[in-house]
Design a protein around this motif. Structure first.
Motif, PDB file in Angstrom:
ATOM      1  N   HIS A 191      54.533  44.043  32.751  1.00 38.14           N
ATOM      2  CA  HIS A 191      54.962  42.943  33.605  1.00 38.14           C
ATOM      3  C   HIS A 191      54.359  41.639  33.109  1.00 38.14           C
ATOM      4  O   HIS A 191      53.198  41.593  32.675  1.00 38.14           O
ATOM      5  CB  HIS A 191      54.544  43.200  35.055  1.00 38.14           C
ATOM      6  N   THR A 192      55.127  40.571  33.159  1.00 39.74           N
ATOM      7  CA  THR A 192      54.673  39.290  32.605  1.00 39.74           C
ATOM      8  C   THR A 192      53.462  38.730  33.336  1.00 39.74           C
ATOM      9  O   THR A 192      52.672  37.985  32.756  1.00 39.74           O
ATOM     10  CB  THR A 192      55.813  38.261  32.652  1.00 39.74           C
ATOM     11  N   LYS A 193      53.279  39.090  34.623  1.00 39.94           N
ATOM     12  CA  LYS A 193      52.123  38.566  35.355  1.00 39.94           C
ATOM     13  C   LYS A 193      50.824  39.147  34.824  1.00 39.94           C
ATOM     14  O   LYS A 193      49.750  38.579  35.055  1.00 39.94           O
ATOM     15  CB  LYS A 193      52.269  38.856  36.846  1.00 39.94           C
ATOM     16  N   ASN A 194      50.903  40.282  34.127  1.00 38.84           N
ATOM     17  CA  ASN A 194      49.704  40.911  33.560  1.00 38.84           C
ATOM     18  C   ASN A 194      49.648  40.760  32.049  1.00 38.84           C
ATOM     19  O   ASN A 194      48.974  41.546  31.382  1.00 38.84           O
ATOM     20  CB  ASN A 194      49.666  42.397  33.926  1.00 38.84           C
ATOM     21  N   SER A 195      50.339  39.783  31.490  1.00 36.93           N
ATOM     22  CA  SER A 195      50.385  39.639  30.038  1.00 36.93           C
ATOM     23  C   SER A 195      48.992  39.331  29.484  1.00 36.93           C
ATOM     24  O   SER A 195      48.163  38.695  30.138  1.00 36.93           O
ATOM     25  CB  SER A 195      51.359  38.526  29.636  1.00 36.93           C
ATOM     26  N   VAL A 196      48.758  39.806  28.263  1.00 40.00           N
ATOM     27  CA  VAL A 196      47.477  39.597  27.577  1.00 40.00           C
ATOM     28  C   VAL A 196      47.715  38.629  26.430  1.00 40.00           C
ATOM     29  O   VAL A 196      48.352  38.979  25.430  1.00 40.00           O
ATOM     30  CB  VAL A 196      46.920  40.936  27.050  1.00 40.00           C
ATOM     31  N   TRP A 197      47.245  37.384  26.583  1.00 39.89           N
ATOM     32  CA  TRP A 197      47.441  36.324  25.585  1.00 39.89           C
ATOM     33  C   TRP A 197      48.931  36.170  25.255  1.00 39.89           C
ATOM     34  O   TRP A 197      49.325  36.015  24.114  1.00 39.89           O
ATOM     35  CB  TRP A 197      46.631  36.615  24.330  1.00 39.89           C
ATOM     36  N   GLY A 198      49.759  36.261  26.302  1.00 38.99           N
ATOM     37  CA  GLY A 198      51.198  36.116  26.134  1.00 38.99           C
ATOM     38  C   GLY A 198      51.914  37.358  25.668  1.00 38.99           C
ATOM     39  O   GLY A 198      53.129  37.321  25.447  1.00 38.99           O
ATOM     40  N   ILE A 199      51.208  38.478  25.500  1.00 38.17           N
ATOM     41  CA  ILE A 199      51.804  39.715  24.994  1.00 38.17           C
ATOM     42  C   ILE A 199      51.923  40.720  26.138  1.00 38.17           C
ATOM     43  O   ILE A 199      50.983  40.919  26.907  1.00 38.17           O
ATOM     44  CB  ILE A 199      50.937  40.321  23.860  1.00 38.17           C
ATOM     45  N   THR A 200      53.086  41.340  26.251  1.00 40.06           N
ATOM     46  CA  THR A 200      53.296  42.395  27.242  1.00 40.06           C
ATOM     47  C   THR A 200      53.620  43.702  26.518  1.00 40.06           C
ATOM     48  O   THR A 200      54.118  43.696  25.386  1.00 40.06           O
ATOM     49  CB  THR A 200      54.456  42.047  28.197  1.00 40.06           C
ATOM     50  N   ALA A 201      53.349  44.805  27.175  1.00 41.34           N
ATOM     51  CA  ALA A 201      53.626  46.117  26.592  1.00 41.34           C
ATOM     52  C   ALA A 201      55.127  46.374  26.599  1.00 41.34           C
ATOM     53  O   ALA A 201      55.807  46.129  27.602  1.00 41.34           O
ATOM     54  CB  ALA A 201      52.901  47.200  27.382  1.00 41.34           C
TER      55      ALA A 201
END
Length: 594
Positions: free
Chosen positions: A373-383
């Motif tokens: 989910h985009t709200k939990n993105s890591v440095w703009g990266i999502t799974a």
């Protein structure tokens, strides 16, 4: 009844519309429709349905329905155990999915670990053997002298000559040669000449597992023992001559040549001499058994494990996490920090969790944070898939000090590691800086001397990190060109590139250490790197054991395989095998057909 062999092609569960058509010779995991019974029906072990014995393979290929993946959210996953009493899915699944394979079997080189017929006969008769060691075995594993249990070890004079030739220098091979020389010196210390002739006890230095004796070549062989035409001065041919001479002197004993050189073994077998590879450095006989870090729960998991189940929420690292304490028969097969998932059919919400504690038949499961989910993105990266979500949960967990990621090219190992490192160095400030290192083994010809400082010399080897940093730097679309340039300078100041050659003796405190291409490291080199960790340091090992460039290293003896197998189940380490490539459709197709 044993389970069938796992499919050779790993894949994630796709929606029906995206599922590839079946091709001859390929059988992804699927449910098998019932076929008209023309002969005595047999039970299909995957689907549980009856199919004719003569047409079971055709039924699997032509009359099948794909499994549909169900979209997930963390809220739905948390609510799933409340519906534990609901009917189980109608589509049958295997308990272990094909992601348990570290990589496609068709990309894996065949590792023949079959003993010679002479060894098999000696094992059947319970007789001890004499292993003649080639030089490359000693230079590959300096402790190989003590790893042949009750059997005897014989060293030809030419092996000692080659050890002497390779002892100069600072390479790993030179260090191993010097270590073997010191070991031999300690073994023959205070030993009479007669004892050298009759054999030296290998357990003399305290190695209780080595119950055999060490023999040296004390006299030259008389007469030509090899076919005419073979160069007598060549070291390999002299060792082969020694093996043949010993076999002639001791016809009642099994004499076996042990060498890491494939051509040496081929020559020996062509001359009628038993030869084997050195197997004692292999962590696993078959890399398909390598721990994947992921297991699929059976469809009836909640029916058998929901009794007396407890659930609660905790605030871990600023995130509210849902925990479940479950008890049942499936729990003893799990390990600490292993990922479990359940994707039922019929519109039920899937559940993705991590085993945080095991006590007998009771386990504590923590529902994962949804990094897709985009709200939990890591440095703009999502799974982008299930395994990447598992990997990000490990990378962002401050309680996990050691993480290993396996996967083919394009599965996102380096990108996920860098994104997690930047987020925890620049945003949460959990670590001071990112340290990147890798073994400098060229794929083709070496380009020669590289000028500059240590970091400048390492920069050609770090092209993969530069590519991923460019992707991460472009993720911020609102910053503009000046903002991105400033961010890039800030990122560069927090990333240090180090060489493996200068790691011994160092201690890293509060660092985010990334070891790339770890499949090219030996177990000893991996131990040297992992023991550099000081307080607050997190170490990542990334690699693909299908692409090993170091001589004499195989998938079973790689340092990456070694640490994955040894660290599994530790409460502060985790492992994920990434199964699906996310680079591009071209890269996916190339890895499929080339």
């Amino acid at each position: 009844m044993p389970l069938p062999k796992m499919p050779t092609k790993p894949a994630t569960l796709l929606p029906v519309n995206d599922y590839p058509k079946a091709e001859p010779g390929k059988s992804p995991v699927r449910a098998v429709a019932a076929a008209p019974v023309e002969t005595d029906p047999v039970e299909d072990l995957i689907s549980g349905k009856a199919v004719p014995a003569s047409k079971s393979n055709r039924a699997r290929k032509e009359k099948s329905a794909p499994l549909a993946a169900v979209p997930s959210t963390q809220g739905e996953a948390a609510a799933w155990p409340a519906r534990a009493g609901a009917a189980a899915g109608t589509v049958a699944k295997l308990k272990e999915t094909d992601i348990a394979e570290p990589h496609p079997a068709k990309h894996k080189p065949v590792e023949v670990t079959v003993k010679s017929s002479t060894s098999r006969r000696a094992d059947k008769a319970g007789a001890t053997k004499v292993f003649v060691l080639d030089t490359n075995v000693l230079m590959h594993d300096p402790t190989s002298l003590f790893r042949f249990e009750e059997h005897d070890v014989y060293l030809p004079m030419m092996t000692l000559e080659e050890l002497d030739d390779h002892k100069k220098g600072m390479s790993e091979v030179a260090r191993n040669a010097r270590q073997v020389s010191r070991t031999l010196d300690a073994l023959i210390a205070n030993v009479d000449d007669d004892a050298i002739e009759t054999g030296i006890e290998l357990s003399k230095l305290g190695n209780k597992d080595a119950k055999g004796r060490l023999f040296f070549q004390t006299r030259l062989q008389s007469g030509p023992l090899l076919p005419e035409g073979l160069p007598v001065g060549k070291a390999d041919n002299q060792i082969l001559g020694v093996v043949k001479a010993i076999a002639a002197e001791q016809p009642d004993r099994a004499i076996v040549l042990v060498s890491k050189d494939i051509n040496m073994r081929i020559k020996a077998r062509a001359l009628g001499l038993p030869a084997e590879d050195y197997f004692n450095d292999h962590v696993l006989e078959d890399t398909d058994l390598l721990y994947s870090g992921i297991v699929q729960l059976p469809d009836d998991f909640w029916d058998k494990h929901s009794k007396n189940m407890e659930s609660w929420q905790e605030n871990k690292n600023g995130n509210n996490a849902m925990f479940y304490r479950v008890t049942g028969p499936f729990i003893p097969s799990l390990l600490n920090n292993q990922f479990v998932f359940l994707e039922p059919s019929g519109g039920e919400a899937p559940m993705y969790a991590q085993v945080k504690e095991i006590n007998g038949k009771t386990a504590v499961l923590r529902v994962l944070r949804d990094y897709s989910h985009t709200k939990n993105s890591v440095w703009g990266i999502t799974a982008r898939n299930r395994e990447q979500n598992f990997a990000l949960n490990l990378l962002m967990d401050p309680e996990c000090d050691f993480v290993t990621l396996l996967g083919q090219a394009g599965t996102g190992k380096t990108l996920l590691a860098l994104a997690a490192g930047l987020a925890q160095v620049l945003e949460t400030k959990l670590y001071n800086e990112i340290i990147v290192t890798r073994v400098t083994v060229p794929v083709g010809e070496d380009i020669g001397f590289l000028p500059g400082t240590e970091e400048e010399k390492m920069s050609p080897w770090m092209g993969a990190f530069d590519d991923n940093l460019e992707v991460l730097n472009k993720s911020d679309t609102d910053a503009g060109d000046w903002g991105r340039a400033a961010t890039q300078d800030l990122i560069r100041s927090r990333i240090k590139i180090k060489s493996l050659n200068f790691m011994r003796g160092r201690t890293f405190v509060n660092k985010f250490l990334i070891i790339d291409e770890a499949q090219n490291l030996t177990p000893k080199q991996v131990k040297t790197l992992v023991t550099r960790a000081g307080p607050g340091t997190k170490i990542l090992c990334l690699g693909n054991i299908a692409q090993i460039d170091t001589p004499y290293l195989t998938e079973g003896s790689s340092g990456l395989t070694y640490v994955v197998d040894r660290f599994k189940g530790w409460s502060h380490s985790g492992h994920v095998t990434l199964a699906r490539g996310e680079r591009s459709r071209l890269a996916d197709h190339a890895s499929e057909v080339l």
